[in-house]
Scaffold this active site. Sequence first.
Site, short mmCIF file in Angstrom:
data_model
loop_
_atom_site.label_atom_id
_atom_site.label_comp_id
_atom_site.label_asym_id
_atom_site.label_seq_id
_atom_site.Cartn_x
_atom_site.Cartn_y
_atom_site.Cartn_z
N LYS A 126 0.85 -1.19 0.00
CA LYS A 126 0.00 0.00 0.00
C LYS A 126 0.89 1.25 0.00
O LYS A 126 1.83 1.35 0.79
CB LYS A 126 -0.88 -0.05 1.25
CG LYS A 126 -2.20 0.67 1.12
CD LYS A 126 -3.07 0.29 2.31
CE LYS A 126 -4.31 1.12 2.37
NZ LYS A 126 -4.99 0.96 3.66
N LEU A 127 0.56 2.17 -0.89
CA LEU A 127 1.38 3.38 -1.07
C LEU A 127 0.48 4.61 -1.03
O LEU A 127 -0.60 4.59 -1.63
CB LEU A 127 2.05 3.34 -2.46
CG LEU A 127 2.94 2.14 -2.78
CD1 LEU A 127 3.07 1.96 -4.29
CD2 LEU A 127 4.31 2.34 -2.15
#
Length: 216
Positions: free
Chosen positions: A83-84
């Site tokens: 997740k970014l």
Amino acid sequence: MKIFLDTANLDELRKGASWGIVDGVTTNPSLIAKEGKPIEEQVRAICDIVDGDISAEVVATEFKAMVEEGRKLSKIHKNIIVKLPLIRDGVQACKALESEGIRTNVTLCFQAGQALLTAKAGAYIISPFVGRIDDMGYEGMTLIQDIVQIYKNYGFKTQILAASLRTTNHVIAAAKAGAHIGTLPFKTLDGLFNHPLTDKGLEQFLKDHAKAFGNK
Ligand code: E4P
């Protein structure tokens, strides 16, 4: 619509998983911090409970460091989705990680233009936040509708994960809008089961049955 649990709490995950309707898990640094264990340890335990996509978020904010952290997280388990945050370096890291075959979930999306950029970078998942937009006094679900339309127009493969869903109505509206995934806190998932007419109807059925046949 796939249903993910938005929690890092193992008891909640065990309970949700036991119902047989949980397809995956999303975590974020706040949720991991609440459990008090290092992310590697917590996420590994989550992967043992739920067999599905498990999002684990980087805390680096600079491109190279994000890619390195993403690679590390992806090695924890085959189901990890990195997740970014949806910042410039995050989108750049998304492109780099996806080109290495590491799947990404780009998070903190609050307007449809951000979702367009994320799809162009090849993200596996985009996470638009409904509840936090509602908190500002706007209609958060419009964002889901807009992204569904834009992705359909151009055939983007990025899955739309409706995040920050806090009510039963949020979940129903996200499903109606065509979100691929909805992520729910445990309380919201638990609440989805409830209807007073279900309880009333069941009580009556059991009463009628017991009257005719006793408590057999
Ligand atoms: C999604 O991945 C986020 O963790 C989450 O849905 C945020 O929800 P909140 O706005 O209720 O904190």
